[in-house]
Design an enzyme around this catalytic site. Structure first.
Site, mmCIF file in Angstrom:
data_model
loop_
_atom_site.group_PDB
_atom_site.id
_atom_site.type_symbol
_atom_site.label_atom_id
_atom_site.label_comp_id
_atom_site.label_asym_id
_atom_site.label_seq_id
_atom_site.Cartn_x
_atom_site.Cartn_y
_atom_site.Cartn_z
ATOM 1 N N HIS A 119 10.120 17.625 -20.086
ATOM 2 C CA HIS A 119 10.977 17.465 -21.247
ATOM 3 C C HIS A 119 12.502 16.722 -20.720
ATOM 4 O O HIS A 119 13.334 16.922 -21.593
ATOM 5 C CB HIS A 119 11.200 18.722 -22.157
ATOM 6 C CG HIS A 119 10.137 18.948 -22.874
ATOM 7 N ND1 HIS A 119 9.722 20.253 -23.637
ATOM 8 C CD2 HIS A 119 9.041 18.354 -23.301
ATOM 9 C CE1 HIS A 119 8.679 20.208 -24.132
ATOM 10 N NE2 HIS A 119 8.249 18.941 -24.043
ATOM 11 N N CYS A 130 23.076 0.960 -22.706
ATOM 12 C CA CYS A 130 22.488 0.014 -21.655
ATOM 13 C C CYS A 130 21.471 0.864 -21.058
ATOM 14 O O CYS A 130 20.770 0.412 -20.035
ATOM 15 C CB CYS A 130 23.547 -0.211 -20.531
ATOM 16 S SG CYS A 130 24.157 0.800 -19.751
ATOM 17 N N GLU A 215 4.464 38.399 -24.773
ATOM 18 C CA GLU A 215 3.601 38.749 -25.967
ATOM 19 C C GLU A 215 2.418 37.478 -26.215
ATOM 20 O O GLU A 215 2.565 36.587 -25.426
ATOM 21 C CB GLU A 215 4.357 38.632 -27.281
ATOM 22 C CG GLU A 215 5.172 37.258 -27.692
ATOM 23 C CD GLU A 215 6.157 37.374 -28.746
ATOM 24 O OE1 GLU A 215 6.711 38.624 -29.103
ATOM 25 O OE2 GLU A 215 6.379 36.367 -29.056
#
Ligand code: BJW
Ligand code: ZN
Length: 243
Positions: A119, A130, A215
């Site tokens: 990411h 540019c 979890e």
């Protein structure tokens, strides 16, 4: 839990191709809020609404304020025992690939080598005119930072919702997932694609898959191991007494 950790350690001891996929949870113990946790709000904005190209074109100043706030926060933080355990794990395994969704740079800071930041990285900026990419470690880039080459507006070199991941990096991540014998999936809510499918790629190719999270997640059902707890506690345990 101790029994599961022992069994996962045994599986790790047999594997010489290992991949790990990390998410915001691994950096939580460094003091960085996760995206979808109770603290996933920045000044009452849902952070998921700021990580989009639409938000940036509508209000680049607001989005830069958010990224400057994170730059400032992260520059005062460091890696934690979870990041460090992955560095130690890499040192003892022939083929280890660390795939991270995190843009905070903490895996690099800890010393991970074969790292795919799928990411992007918050310390890199790209010119919207540019397309030049540069590294800038400033803890505050100012309200609307400009490109030194052409004066165009800079943006963080991260992947926002609706944008494609770098093809080469994603390809390497998919290859690592398909080739590994064991995949550790650490501190990710497993809701963001295509990262969330990497565990499926690994499982479908016959790998043992193990999740470490506070979890259960939508991916827990396919896991061979689900270790509930803090990655900074569990990962170092996997390394104990490792030759
Ligand atoms: C602990 C812990 C501790 C806490 N120890 N654990 C297929 C189906 C449906 C939708 C899509 C699809 N393919 C693509 C999409 C669209 C979209 C998507 O996935 N949407 C879903 C939400 C439905 N994906 C994209 O747009 C991607 N692009 C793409 O696929 O391009 C082609 C395409 C486009 C459009 C349509 C179709 C195809 C790009 C995704 C980019 C994500 N970008 C962000 C922002 C990055 C920049 C930045 O950081 O500023 O990436 S969003 C945000 O989520 C960030 C994260 O990397 C990512 C994942 O979050 P993560 O890491 O899992 O964090 P949390 O907070 O969610 O979870 C933390 C976890 O840690 C929790 O489970 C805790 O329990 C746990 N935890 N403390 C262990 N101590
Ligand atoms: Zn430029």
């Amino acid at each position: 839990m101790e029994k599961e950790i022992r069994a996962l350690k045994q599986a790790l001891a047999k594997a010489n191709r290992v991949a790990a996929l990390t998410g915001a949870g691994i950096s939580a113990e460094s003091g960085l809020p996760t995206f979808r946790g109770a603290d996933g709000l920045w000044r009452n904005h849902d952070v998921m609404q700021l990580a989009t190209p639409e938000a940036f074109s509508m209000d680049p100043k607001l989005v830069w304020e958010f990224y400057n706030w994170r730059r400032n926060l992260i520059s005062g933080l460091t890696f934690n025992p979870g990041h460090k355990a992955l560095v130690d794990l890499e040192a003892g395994i022939d083929h280890f690939t660390l795939i991270t969704q995190n843009v905070d740079g903490l895996h690099l800071k800890a010393g991970s080598k074969n790292l795919l930041e799928i990411h992007g990285n918050l310390w890199k900026v790209k010119c919207t005119k540019c397309q030049t990419v540069t590294v800038d470690m400033s803890s505050d880039m100012g309200p609307l930072p400009k490109c030194k080459e052409c004066g165009g507006l800079l943006r963080p070199q991260v992947v926002w919702f609706g944008e494609s991941l770098d093809y080469g990096l994603l390809n390497r991540a998919v290859e690592a997932a398909r080739a590994c014998q064991l995949m550790l999936v650490i501190g990710t809510s497993a809701v963001v694609q295509p990262a969330a499918s990497l565990a499926f790629e690994a499982k479908a190719a016959g790998a043992v898959v193990a999740e470490i999270n506070l979890e259960k997640t939508p991916n827990s059902g396919i896991m061979d191991f689900v270790l509930l707890g803090k990655s900074g506690d569990i990962l170092p345990k996997l390394l104990e007494h490792r030759p």
